[in-house]
Design a protein around this motif. Structure first.
Motif, mmCIF file in Angstrom:
data_model
loop_
_atom_site.group_PDB
_atom_site.id
_atom_site.type_symbol
_atom_site.label_atom_id
_atom_site.label_comp_id
_atom_site.label_asym_id
_atom_site.label_seq_id
_atom_site.Cartn_x
_atom_site.Cartn_y
_atom_site.Cartn_z
ATOM 1 N N ASP A 118 4.261 -11.203 8.551
ATOM 2 C CA ASP A 118 4.111 -9.808 8.968
ATOM 3 C C ASP A 118 4.555 -8.839 7.874
ATOM 4 O OD1 ASP A 118 3.187 -10.350 11.703
ATOM 5 O OD2 ASP A 118 5.185 -11.205 11.940
ATOM 6 N N GLN A 119 5.644 -9.180 7.196
ATOM 7 C CA GLN A 119 6.107 -8.350 6.079
ATOM 8 C C GLN A 119 5.069 -8.344 4.957
ATOM 9 O OE1 GLN A 119 10.111 -9.307 4.692
ATOM 10 N NE2 GLN A 119 10.436 -10.377 6.620
ATOM 11 N N LEU A 120 4.523 -9.523 4.660
ATOM 12 C CA LEU A 120 3.528 -9.629 3.594
ATOM 13 C C LEU A 120 2.246 -8.892 3.981
ATOM 14 C CD1 LEU A 120 2.821 -10.634 0.822
ATOM 15 C CD2 LEU A 120 2.206 -12.846 1.827
ATOM 16 N N ALA A 121 1.833 -8.990 5.245
ATOM 17 C CA ALA A 121 0.650 -8.247 5.698
ATOM 18 C C ALA A 121 0.896 -6.742 5.552
ATOM 19 C CB ALA A 121 0.319 -8.606 7.139
ATOM 20 N N ALA A 122 2.102 -6.278 5.870
ATOM 21 C CA ALA A 122 2.442 -4.859 5.694
ATOM 22 C C ALA A 122 2.350 -4.464 4.223
ATOM 23 C CB ALA A 122 3.840 -4.575 6.242
ATOM 24 N N ALA A 123 2.788 -5.353 3.336
ATOM 25 C CA ALA A 123 2.699 -5.077 1.904
ATOM 26 C C ALA A 123 1.240 -4.990 1.451
ATOM 27 C CB ALA A 123 3.442 -6.156 1.107
ATOM 28 N N ILE A 124 0.392 -5.858 1.984
ATOM 29 C CA ILE A 124 -1.031 -5.828 1.637
ATOM 30 C C ILE A 124 -1.665 -4.523 2.132
ATOM 31 C CG2 ILE A 124 -3.272 -6.922 2.082
ATOM 32 C CD1 ILE A 124 -1.690 -9.635 2.175
ATOM 33 N N ILE A 125 -1.331 -4.110 3.353
ATOM 34 C CA ILE A 125 -1.840 -2.850 3.902
ATOM 35 C C ILE A 125 -1.428 -1.685 3.009
ATOM 36 C CG2 ILE A 125 -1.572 -1.212 5.826
ATOM 37 C CD1 ILE A 125 -1.215 -3.800 7.618
ATOM 38 N N LEU A 126 -0.160 -1.648 2.631
ATOM 39 C CA LEU A 126 0.356 -0.563 1.797
ATOM 40 C C LEU A 126 -0.322 -0.561 0.434
ATOM 41 C CD1 LEU A 126 2.288 1.795 1.520
ATOM 42 C CD2 LEU A 126 4.112 0.164 0.965
ATOM 43 N N GLU A 127 -0.466 -1.730 -0.155
ATOM 44 C CA GLU A 127 -1.120 -1.830 -1.463
ATOM 45 C C GLU A 127 -2.586 -1.400 -1.389
ATOM 46 O OE1 GLU A 127 -1.827 -5.355 -4.643
ATOM 47 O OE2 GLU A 127 0.177 -5.156 -3.782
ATOM 48 N N MET A 128 -3.274 -1.800 -0.335
ATOM 49 C CA MET A 128 -4.676 -1.395 -0.172
ATOM 50 C C MET A 128 -4.801 0.120 -0.027
ATOM 51 S SD MET A 128 -6.024 -4.499 2.337
ATOM 52 C CE MET A 128 -7.257 -3.483 3.090
ATOM 53 N N SER A 129 -3.863 0.735 0.685
ATOM 54 C CA SER A 129 -3.926 2.192 0.863
ATOM 55 C C SER A 129 -3.647 2.918 -0.450
ATOM 56 C CB SER A 129 -2.962 2.643 1.962
ATOM 57 O OG SER A 129 -1.620 2.566 1.545
ATOM 58 N N ILE A 130 -2.720 2.398 -1.228
ATOM 59 C CA ILE A 130 -2.430 2.992 -2.539
ATOM 60 C C ILE A 130 -3.640 2.856 -3.455
ATOM 61 C CG2 ILE A 130 -1.038 2.753 -4.636
ATOM 62 C CD1 ILE A 130 1.317 1.957 -2.729
ATOM 63 N N ASP A 131 -4.247 1.672 -3.469
ATOM 64 C CA ASP A 131 -5.448 1.447 -4.281
ATOM 65 C C ASP A 131 -6.579 2.378 -3.854
ATOM 66 O OD1 ASP A 131 -4.120 -0.550 -5.668
ATOM 67 O OD2 ASP A 131 -5.124 -2.196 -4.626
ATOM 68 N N PHE A 132 -6.752 2.560 -2.550
ATOM 69 C CA PHE A 132 -7.789 3.455 -2.039
ATOM 70 C C PHE A 132 -7.581 4.867 -2.588
ATOM 71 C CE2 PHE A 132 -9.229 6.679 0.920
ATOM 72 C CZ PHE A 132 -10.544 6.312 1.137
ATOM 73 N N GLU A 133 -6.344 5.343 -2.505
ATOM 74 C CA GLU A 133 -6.058 6.704 -2.965
ATOM 75 C C GLU A 133 -6.272 6.839 -4.475
ATOM 76 O OE1 GLU A 133 -2.686 10.201 -2.505
ATOM 77 O OE2 GLU A 133 -2.386 8.283 -1.502
ATOM 78 N N GLU A 134 -5.832 5.833 -5.223
ATOM 79 C CA GLU A 134 -6.017 5.880 -6.682
ATOM 80 C C GLU A 134 -7.489 5.821 -7.067
ATOM 81 O OE1 GLU A 134 -3.631 2.674 -8.216
ATOM 82 O OE2 GLU A 134 -1.790 3.858 -8.090
ATOM 83 N N ASN A 135 -8.286 5.040 -6.328
ATOM 84 C CA ASN A 135 -9.699 4.863 -6.672
ATOM 85 C C ASN A 135 -10.598 5.992 -6.198
ATOM 86 O OD1 ASN A 135 -9.245 2.402 -7.979
ATOM 87 N ND2 ASN A 135 -9.454 1.242 -6.094
ATOM 88 N N THR A 136 -10.204 6.671 -5.115
ATOM 89 C CA THR A 136 -11.073 7.713 -4.556
ATOM 90 C C THR A 136 -10.531 9.124 -4.737
ATOM 91 O OG1 THR A 136 -10.048 7.675 -2.359
ATOM 92 C CG2 THR A 136 -11.874 6.106 -2.768
ATOM 93 N N GLY A 137 -9.233 9.242 -4.969
ATOM 94 C CA GLY A 137 -8.619 10.562 -5.042
ATOM 95 C C GLY A 137 -8.428 11.193 -3.669
ATOM 96 N N LYS A 138 -8.697 10.426 -2.608
ATOM 97 C CA LYS A 138 -8.558 10.921 -1.239
ATOM 98 C C LYS A 138 -7.351 10.268 -0.579
ATOM 99 C CE LYS A 138 -13.528 11.331 -0.675
ATOM 100 N NZ LYS A 138 -14.703 10.848 0.069
ATOM 101 N N LEU A 139 -6.772 10.977 0.399
ATOM 102 C CA LEU A 139 -5.690 10.381 1.169
ATOM 103 C C LEU A 139 -6.236 9.205 1.964
ATOM 104 C CD1 LEU A 139 -3.858 13.549 2.537
ATOM 105 C CD2 LEU A 139 -3.070 11.989 0.738
ATOM 106 N N PRO A 140 -5.477 8.132 2.054
ATOM 107 C CA PRO A 140 -5.961 6.967 2.786
ATOM 108 C C PRO A 140 -5.884 7.164 4.291
ATOM 109 C CG PRO A 140 -3.748 6.565 2.002
ATOM 110 C CD PRO A 140 -4.168 7.901 1.444
ATOM 111 N N GLY A 141 -6.787 6.525 4.996
ATOM 112 C CA GLY A 141 -6.709 6.424 6.441
ATOM 113 C C GLY A 141 -6.913 7.704 7.213
ATOM 114 N N GLU A 142 -6.630 7.594 8.482
ATOM 115 C CA GLU A 142 -6.763 8.684 9.446
ATOM 116 C C GLU A 142 -5.379 9.267 9.706
ATOM 117 O OE1 GLU A 142 -7.301 8.870 14.261
ATOM 118 O OE2 GLU A 142 -8.299 7.242 13.199
ATOM 119 N N THR A 143 -5.196 10.528 9.371
ATOM 120 C CA THR A 143 -3.905 11.187 9.574
ATOM 121 C C THR A 143 -3.606 11.319 11.059
ATOM 122 O OG1 THR A 143 -4.138 12.413 7.511
ATOM 123 C CG2 THR A 143 -2.555 13.279 9.113
#
Length: 149
Positions: A118-143
């Motif tokens: 569960d901790q590792l899955a949380a880390a993957i989620i966080l990393e994916m959201s950071i990558d999304f923001e870096e690659n698109t310039g948009k905030l990740p996810g639904e606020t």
């Protein structure tokens, strides 16, 4: 701060202060009386993250089920008590599978993975959201907004 919601355990991950390195932090046990919400709020207040990314578990075809509804409810409960930071729901399809595969590749037996997955899955989620923001310039996810559910 990344969160992987589960009905038994909630995985929590964080980054270093620069947001470059993501790592698992802890698990929080789900409590029918809401103790897990208090514990997550305490972690957030201690860490003072700029964002909390809650994994939003959609089905492969994109539909939302009971787990997604529970993750959304958790995000709204956190937002009700935290003015800051931004809280968002981020598509987390297959992150638990990725976490299991990573732990298996490390040679960790299946019965020993439960406290780590569960901790590792949380880390993957966080990393994916950071990558999304870096690659698109948009905030990740639904606020997540207060009072809007």
């Amino acid at each position: 701060m990344g969160i992987d919601y589960g009905s038994v355990r909630i995985g929590v991950a964080v980054t270093d202060p620069s947001g470059q390195i993501v790592f698992p932090k802890t698990n929080v046990r789900v409590d029918k009386y809401g103790g897990h919400i208090i514990e997550l709020i305490e972690i957030a207040e201690e860490l003072d993250p700029i964002e909390i990314v809650v994994g939003y578990p959609r089905h492969l075809k994109g539909k939302s089920g009971a787990s997604a509804k529970a993750a959304r409810a958790l995000a709204h409960e956190l937002k009700a008590d935290l003015d800051r930071p931004r809280i968002c729901l981020f598509d987390e399809r297959l992150t638990t599978n990725l976490a299991h595969a990573d732990l298996a590749a490390q040679g960790i037996e299946n019965r020993l993975r439960q406290d780590k997955v569960d901790q590792l899955a949380a880390a993957i989620i966080l990393e994916m959201s950071i990558d999304f923001e870096e690659n698109t310039g948009k905030l990740p996810g639904e606020t997540v907004s207060r009072g809007k559910f």
